[in-house]
Design a protein around this motif. Structure first.
Motif, PDB file in Angstrom:
ATOM      1  N   ASP A  94       0.867  -1.179   0.000  1.00  0.00           N
ATOM      2  CA  ASP A  94       0.000   0.000   0.000  1.00  0.00           C
ATOM      3  C   ASP A  94       0.906   1.231   0.000  1.00  0.00           C
ATOM      4  O   ASP A  94       1.661   1.452   0.942  1.00  0.00           O
ATOM      5  CB  ASP A  94      -0.889  -0.016   1.242  1.00  0.00           C
ATOM      6  N   LEU A  95       0.821   2.044  -1.040  1.00  0.00           N
ATOM      7  CA  LEU A  95       1.758   3.162  -1.192  1.00  0.00           C
ATOM      8  C   LEU A  95       1.626   4.194  -0.081  1.00  0.00           C
ATOM      9  O   LEU A  95       2.538   5.005   0.124  1.00  0.00           O
ATOM     10  CB  LEU A  95       1.553   3.830  -2.556  1.00  0.00           C
ATOM     11  N   GLY A  96       0.518   4.163   0.649  1.00  0.00           N
ATOM     12  CA  GLY A  96       0.347   5.107   1.742  1.00  0.00           C
ATOM     13  C   GLY A  96       0.569   4.506   3.118  1.00  0.00           C
ATOM     14  O   GLY A  96       0.448   5.197   4.127  1.00  0.00           O
ATOM     15  N   ASP A  97       0.876   3.204   3.160  1.00  0.00           N
ATOM     16  CA  ASP A  97       1.001   2.538   4.463  1.00  0.00           C
ATOM     17  C   ASP A  97       2.012   1.391   4.370  1.00  0.00           C
ATOM     18  O   ASP A  97       1.634   0.235   4.188  1.00  0.00           O
ATOM     19  CB  ASP A  97      -0.370   2.020   4.913  1.00  0.00           C
ATOM     20  N   TYR A  98       3.280   1.712   4.429  1.00  0.00           N
ATOM     21  CA  TYR A  98       4.319   0.685   4.467  1.00  0.00           C
ATOM     22  C   TYR A  98       5.477   1.183   5.316  1.00  0.00           C
ATOM     23  O   TYR A  98       5.619   2.381   5.577  1.00  0.00           O
ATOM     24  CB  TYR A  98       4.789   0.304   3.058  1.00  0.00           C
ATOM     25  N   ARG A  99       6.330   0.247   5.759  1.00  0.00           N
ATOM     26  CA  ARG A  99       7.525   0.571   6.543  1.00  0.00           C
ATOM     27  C   ARG A  99       8.693  -0.237   5.991  1.00  0.00           C
ATOM     28  O   ARG A  99       8.510  -1.375   5.554  1.00  0.00           O
ATOM     29  CB  ARG A  99       7.317   0.261   8.036  1.00  0.00           C
ATOM     30  N   TYR A 100       9.877   0.384   6.065  1.00  0.00           N
ATOM     31  CA  TYR A 100      11.068  -0.222   5.483  1.00  0.00           C
ATOM     32  C   TYR A 100      12.224  -0.101   6.462  1.00  0.00           C
ATOM     33  O   TYR A 100      12.341   0.894   7.198  1.00  0.00           O
ATOM     34  CB  TYR A 100      11.427   0.475   4.168  1.00  0.00           C
ATOM     35  N   LEU A 101      13.089  -1.126   6.454  1.00  0.00           N
ATOM     36  CA  LEU A 101      14.273  -1.125   7.319  1.00  0.00           C
ATOM     37  C   LEU A 101      15.424  -1.771   6.556  1.00  0.00           C
ATOM     38  O   LEU A 101      15.233  -2.773   5.867  1.00  0.00           O
ATOM     39  CB  LEU A 101      13.985  -1.907   8.594  1.00  0.00           C
ATOM     40  N   LEU A 102      16.615  -1.199   6.692  1.00  0.00           N
ATOM     41  CA  LEU A 102      17.847  -1.800   6.208  1.00  0.00           C
ATOM     42  C   LEU A 102      18.818  -1.891   7.372  1.00  0.00           C
ATOM     43  O   LEU A 102      19.045  -0.894   8.072  1.00  0.00           O
ATOM     44  CB  LEU A 102      18.466  -0.964   5.081  1.00  0.00           C
ATOM     45  N   ALA A 103      19.386  -3.075   7.611  1.00  0.00           N
ATOM     46  CA  ALA A 103      20.335  -3.278   8.706  1.00  0.00           C
ATOM     47  C   ALA A 103      21.483  -4.145   8.200  1.00  0.00           C
ATOM     48  O   ALA A 103      21.350  -4.874   7.205  1.00  0.00           O
ATOM     49  CB  ALA A 103      19.653  -3.933   9.901  1.00  0.00           C
ATOM     50  N   GLU A 104      22.629  -4.086   8.900  1.00  0.00           N
ATOM     51  CA  GLU A 104      23.806  -4.824   8.466  1.00  0.00           C
ATOM     52  C   GLU A 104      24.577  -5.352   9.656  1.00  0.00           C
ATOM     53  O   GLU A 104      24.506  -4.823  10.767  1.00  0.00           O
ATOM     54  CB  GLU A 104      24.724  -3.929   7.633  1.00  0.00           C
TER      55      GLU A 104
END
Length: 302
Positions: free
Chosen positions: A121-131
């Motif tokens: 959903d272009l109005g309701d998402y979450r993103y994370l990048l970790a290393e």
């Protein structure tokens, strides 16, 4: 500067074992891909001035998509998984939410498994990048949802000599077949309340313990976000206008009985159709009896 993710307690895996993420209950894996050696381009910053900062990482690539039953928010989906990632020694590189990420442009600047494997959903998402320290092991988390389903995509890149990310998915119990009003609404969208009795020519419901009303009231109480419409029907005796008025009174009597059984009035509308929607011919007493009825219809939710 990178900062550590907030970590929750997680059962430790044996030394050297692959990272382990535990998905929520009622989650099912619905797609994915794995390649080794390969590469993956992952956003490490928001969409800004027409560009997204992308990091290309080479190694063993794993992408998996999961679908979760239930109306969890994206934050409820995201936080436990982010905590598990932190607990396994990953450091946060970048995280964002929908508009802050860059909305449409950010989502279409990353590699996402296709529908129906992963829905965003272009109005309701979450993103994370970790290393992991050294930057050779990375993990990216993308969560989104529909009204009734959650979607999770986990992307990982690890050195070719290392074991790839492992994700365990609890086996969801087999859904029980729909029964009662659930089955009626799912297959027909409506159900006739067959056991109701009205006095001849009267809109008043005869006093009795009606099983259909007890069951419908219980369904409404168990589903407070759903609404129904009661539609009264008559046979074809007499003029239309009086029959419409009579059928609406009968539907109103049923509504009052449901409220008395504990259902919320705001969930129930009452209307009358008179003799305009017969389910049998009106030339026989039996047919006229079948046409005199009250029907409950599931009202679409906007």
């Amino acid at each position: 500067m990178r900062r550590p993710l907030f970590a929750l307690c997680l059962l430790a895996s044996p030394a050297g074992a692959a990272p382990l993420l535990e998905m929520p209950a009622l989650a099912s894996e619905i797609g994915g891909r794995g390649e080794s050696p390969s590469s993956l381009r992952l956003p490490e910053g928001p969409y800004d001035e027409g560009m997204i900062a992308l990091r290309e990482v080479k190694g063993t690539v794993e992408q998996r998509a999961y679908r979760l039953q239930g109306r969890l928010t994206t934050l409820q989906l995201y936080e436990p998984l982010a905590a598990q990632i932190a607990a396994q020694g990953y450091d946060l590189v970048f995280s964002c939410q929908a508009d802050a990420c860059g909305g449409f442009d950010f989502r279409y600047g990353m590699e996402v498994l296709p529908e129906p494997q992963m829905h965003v959903d272009l109005g309701d998402y979450r993103y994370l990048l970790a290393e992991k320290p050294g930057g050779k092991e990375v993990i990216a988390l993308l969560v989104s949802r529909t009204a009734d389903l959650g979607f999770v995509q986990v992307s990982s890149v690890s050195p070719v000599t290392a074991r790839p990310l492992t994700i365990t998915t609890p086996k969801a119990p087999e859904p029980e077949p729909a029964k009662g009003f659930d089955a009626a609404f799912a297959t027909r969208g409506a159900q006739v309340l067959e056991d109701l009795v009205f006095a001849s020519g009267s809109g008043a419901l005869e006093p009795a313990d009606y099983a259909s009303l007890r069951d419908l009231a219980a369904w409404l109480i168990a589903n407070p976000d759903r609404k129904v419409t009661l539609v009264g029907h008559t046979d074809a005796s007499g003029a239309l206008a009086p029959n419409v008025a009579l059928s609406k009174k009968r539907a109103g009597s049923v509504r009052a009985a449901l409220i008395a059984l504990g259902a919320a009035g705001g969930q129930i509308d009452a209307q009358g159709a008179g003799y305009l929607a017969p389910r049998a011919d009106n030339d026989s007493p039996e047919g006229r009896t079948r046409n005199r009825r009250v029907e409950v219809m599931l009202t679409p939710v906007p």
